[in-house]
Design a protein around this motif. Structure first.
Motif, PDB file in Angstrom:
ATOM      1  N   ALA A  87      87.624  58.201 -26.707  1.00 30.09           N
ATOM      2  CA  ALA A  87      87.940  56.956 -27.410  1.00 30.09           C
ATOM      3  C   ALA A  87      87.656  55.729 -26.549  1.00 30.09           C
ATOM      4  N   VAL A  88      87.991  55.798 -25.275  1.00 32.39           N
ATOM      5  CA  VAL A  88      87.821  54.613 -24.429  1.00 32.39           C
ATOM      6  C   VAL A  88      86.346  54.256 -24.281  1.00 32.39           C
ATOM      7  N   TRP A  89      85.485  55.264 -24.194  1.00 33.16           N
ATOM      8  CA  TRP A  89      84.051  54.972 -24.108  1.00 33.16           C
ATOM      9  C   TRP A  89      83.522  54.406 -25.421  1.00 33.16           C
ATOM     10  N   MET A  90      84.063  54.884 -26.525  1.00 32.29           N
ATOM     11  CA  MET A  90      83.641  54.347 -27.823  1.00 32.29           C
ATOM     12  C   MET A  90      84.101  52.902 -27.990  1.00 32.29           C
ATOM     13  N   VAL A  91      85.288  52.591 -27.492  1.00 32.02           N
ATOM     14  CA  VAL A  91      85.773  51.206 -27.561  1.00 32.02           C
ATOM     15  C   VAL A  91      84.906  50.299 -26.692  1.00 32.02           C
ATOM     16  N   VAL A  92      84.472  50.799 -25.546  1.00 32.07           N
ATOM     17  CA  VAL A  92      83.577  50.019 -24.686  1.00 32.07           C
ATOM     18  C   VAL A  92      82.277  49.702 -25.425  1.00 32.07           C
ATOM     19  N   VAL A  93      81.722  50.712 -26.092  1.00 28.61           N
ATOM     20  CA  VAL A  93      80.488  50.497 -26.867  1.00 28.61           C
ATOM     21  C   VAL A  93      80.730  49.466 -27.962  1.00 28.61           C
ATOM     22  N   ASP A  94      81.866  49.584 -28.635  1.00 33.88           N
ATOM     23  CA  ASP A  94      82.187  48.634 -29.701  1.00 33.88           C
ATOM     24  C   ASP A  94      82.337  47.221 -29.153  1.00 33.88           C
ATOM     25  N   ALA A  95      82.957  47.086 -27.986  1.00 33.38           N
ATOM     26  CA  ALA A  95      83.130  45.761 -27.384  1.00 33.38           C
ATOM     27  C   ALA A  95      81.775  45.114 -27.101  1.00 33.38           C
ATOM     28  N   VAL A  96      80.844  45.914 -26.585  1.00 35.99           N
ATOM     29  CA  VAL A  96      79.500  45.394 -26.306  1.00 35.99           C
ATOM     30  C   VAL A  96      78.802  45.006 -27.606  1.00 35.99           C
ATOM     31  N   PHE A  97      78.964  45.843 -28.630  1.00 40.35           N
ATOM     32  CA  PHE A  97      78.358  45.586 -29.941  1.00 40.35           C
ATOM     33  C   PHE A  97      78.910  44.287 -30.528  1.00 40.35           C
ATOM     34  N   THR A  98      80.233  44.154 -30.501  1.00 38.82           N
ATOM     35  CA  THR A  98      80.866  42.951 -31.049  1.00 38.82           C
ATOM     36  C   THR A  98      80.456  41.710 -30.265  1.00 38.82           C
ATOM     37  N   MET A  99      80.400  41.852 -28.947  1.00 39.24           N
ATOM     38  CA  MET A  99      79.979  40.733 -28.105  1.00 39.24           C
ATOM     39  C   MET A  99      78.554  40.306 -28.437  1.00 39.24           C
ATOM     40  N   SER A 100      77.683  41.273 -28.698  1.00 38.88           N
ATOM     41  CA  SER A 100      76.290  40.936 -29.010  1.00 38.88           C
ATOM     42  C   SER A 100      76.193  40.162 -30.323  1.00 38.88           C
ATOM     43  N   ILE A 101      77.044  40.503 -31.290  1.00 39.06           N
ATOM     44  CA  ILE A 101      77.060  39.752 -32.549  1.00 39.06           C
ATOM     45  C   ILE A 101      77.536  38.325 -32.297  1.00 39.06           C
ATOM     46  N   GLY A 102      78.590  38.192 -31.490  1.00 41.21           N
ATOM     47  CA  GLY A 102      79.092  36.861 -31.157  1.00 41.21           C
ATOM     48  C   GLY A 102      78.059  36.024 -30.426  1.00 41.21           C
ATOM     49  N   ASP A 179      80.964  27.900 -34.769  1.00 39.51           N
ATOM     50  CA  ASP A 179      81.843  28.003 -33.594  1.00 39.51           C
ATOM     51  C   ASP A 179      83.095  28.808 -33.924  1.00 39.51           C
ATOM     52  N   ASN A 180      83.679  28.530 -35.078  1.00 39.47           N
ATOM     53  CA  ASN A 180      84.894  29.246 -35.474  1.00 39.47           C
ATOM     54  C   ASN A 180      84.627  30.736 -35.662  1.00 39.47           C
ATOM     55  N   ILE A 181      83.453  31.060 -36.202  1.00 38.13           N
ATOM     56  CA  ILE A 181      83.132  32.461 -36.456  1.00 38.13           C
ATOM     57  C   ILE A 181      82.895  33.210 -35.147  1.00 38.13           C
ATOM     58  N   PHE A 182      82.065  32.647 -34.258  1.00 35.40           N
ATOM     59  CA  PHE A 182      81.786  33.409 -33.035  1.00 35.40           C
ATOM     60  C   PHE A 182      82.987  33.412 -32.090  1.00 35.40           C
ATOM     61  N   THR A 183      83.859  32.403 -32.198  1.00 36.16           N
ATOM     62  CA  THR A 183      85.102  32.444 -31.424  1.00 36.16           C
ATOM     63  C   THR A 183      85.976  33.603 -31.895  1.00 36.16           C
ATOM     64  N   ALA A 184      85.992  33.824 -33.210  1.00 37.04           N
ATOM     65  CA  ALA A 184      86.734  34.967 -33.752  1.00 37.04           C
ATOM     66  C   ALA A 184      86.142  36.282 -33.255  1.00 37.04           C
ATOM     67  N   MET A 185      84.809  36.340 -33.153  1.00 38.69           N
ATOM     68  CA  MET A 185      84.164  37.551 -32.643  1.00 38.69           C
ATOM     69  C   MET A 185      84.564  37.811 -31.195  1.00 38.69           C
ATOM     70  N   PHE A 186      84.598  36.758 -30.389  1.00 42.01           N
ATOM     71  CA  PHE A 186      84.997  36.928 -28.997  1.00 42.01           C
ATOM     72  C   PHE A 186      86.478  37.303 -28.903  1.00 42.01           C
ATOM     73  N   GLY A 187      87.277  36.811 -29.855  1.00 44.15           N
ATOM     74  CA  GLY A 187      88.678  37.225 -29.906  1.00 44.15           C
ATOM     75  C   GLY A 187      88.801  38.715 -30.187  1.00 44.15           C
ATOM     76  N   MET A 188      87.914  39.231 -31.033  1.00 39.10           N
ATOM     77  CA  MET A 188      87.909  40.670 -31.313  1.00 39.10           C
ATOM     78  C   MET A 188      87.530  41.467 -30.066  1.00 39.10           C
ATOM     79  N   VAL A 189      86.618  40.908 -29.275  1.00 38.06           N
ATOM     80  CA  VAL A 189      86.279  41.562 -28.005  1.00 38.06           C
ATOM     81  C   VAL A 189      87.514  41.611 -27.107  1.00 38.06           C
ATOM     82  N   GLY A 190      88.318  40.557 -27.162  1.00 40.13           N
ATOM     83  CA  GLY A 190      89.559  40.541 -26.396  1.00 40.13           C
ATOM     84  C   GLY A 190      90.488  41.679 -26.804  1.00 40.13           C
ATOM     85  N   ILE A 191      90.560  41.946 -28.108  1.00 41.53           N
ATOM     86  CA  ILE A 191      91.369  43.074 -28.586  1.00 41.53           C
ATOM     87  C   ILE A 191      90.814  44.385 -28.043  1.00 41.53           C
TER      88      ILE A 191
END
Length: 225
Positions: A87-102, A179-191
């Motif tokens: 799970a932790v490796w999958m979350v890392v992949v997801d964080a990178v994916f979400t960051m790339s969208i942001g 700005d509001n949208i990509f800030t939300a994306m970076f917030g998701m990376v924080g999660i």
């Protein structure tokens, strides 16, 4: 007594899957509605920007979040550390994916004026009219470049020449909106990051518990002799 480490993990896991649900719902709904015929200038500008958003990537990311969440369930049902490591490796992949969208959305803000120029040139006079009315402007750079659309805001060349071009208000609107949208994306990376930390803590906690359990078992075995 409640295991605080496990409770923190469960809390973050719930936030994580909720994040996926929000991302999926937003991507699917907006992707289906952003091509509707606009009736107002702000709506037109917003929907035209939405058409440049990577919604397919957002949907794929949301599905990956759900799959990752499912891998955490066996870890909750058992004391296995193996599922947590997956799970932790999958979350890392997801964080990178979400960051790339942001980051992709952030790059859009750097080219907002050029993006809106392309949008403006590709629109019908009716849509240009809506945006001129909503943003109180005529033409794009100015009333002649590209030329304005005659409407109540810009009734004549003389009146239009006194009005500002639409590039500045549209760019400001677009930057604030994205700005509001990509800030939300970076917030998701924080999660994602906090979830990774909570999994790491849970892995350490379970490893410690296993060690103490082994010590207790060995102590018990010695006591039988």
């Amino acid at each position: 007594m409640v295991n605080k480490v496990l409770a923190a993990f469960v809390t973050m896991d719930i936030l994580f899957v909720a994040m996926g649900a929000i991302m999926l719902g937003f991507s699917v709904i907006v992707q289906q509605t952003c091509f509707d015929t606009p009736t107002e200038g702000n709506e037109a500008a917003r929907d035209l920007l939405y058409q440049r958003f990577p919604f397919t990537a957002g949907i794929v990311n949301a599905v990956f979040i759900f799959i990752t969440f499912l891998t955490t369930l066996p870890a909750l049902a058992t004391n296995s550390r193996g599922w947590l490591k997956v799970a932790v490796w999958m979350v890392v992949v997801d964080a990178v994916f979400t960051m790339s969208i942001g980051v992709d959305l952030w790059i859009l803000t750097l080219k907002m004026k050029d993006a809106f120029l392309q949008i403006w040139l590709s629109q019908s006079p009716q849509v240009q009219d809506l945006m001129q009315t909503a943003f109180s402007c005529c033409g794009f750079n100015n009333s002649t470049s590209p030329a304005f659309v005659t409407d109540a805001t810009c009734p004549s060349p003389a009146a239009a020449a006194l009005m500002r071009g639409c590039s500045a208000p549209l760019t400001s609107f677009g930057n604030t909106f994205v700005d509001n949208i990509f800030t939300a994306m970076f917030g998701m990376v924080g999660i994602d990051v906090v979830l990774i930390m909570s999994i790491a803590c849970l892995l350490k906690d379970r490893k410690e518990r296993e060690r103490y359990r082994d010590i207790d078992e060995k102590s018990g075995a010695r006591g039988t002799f």
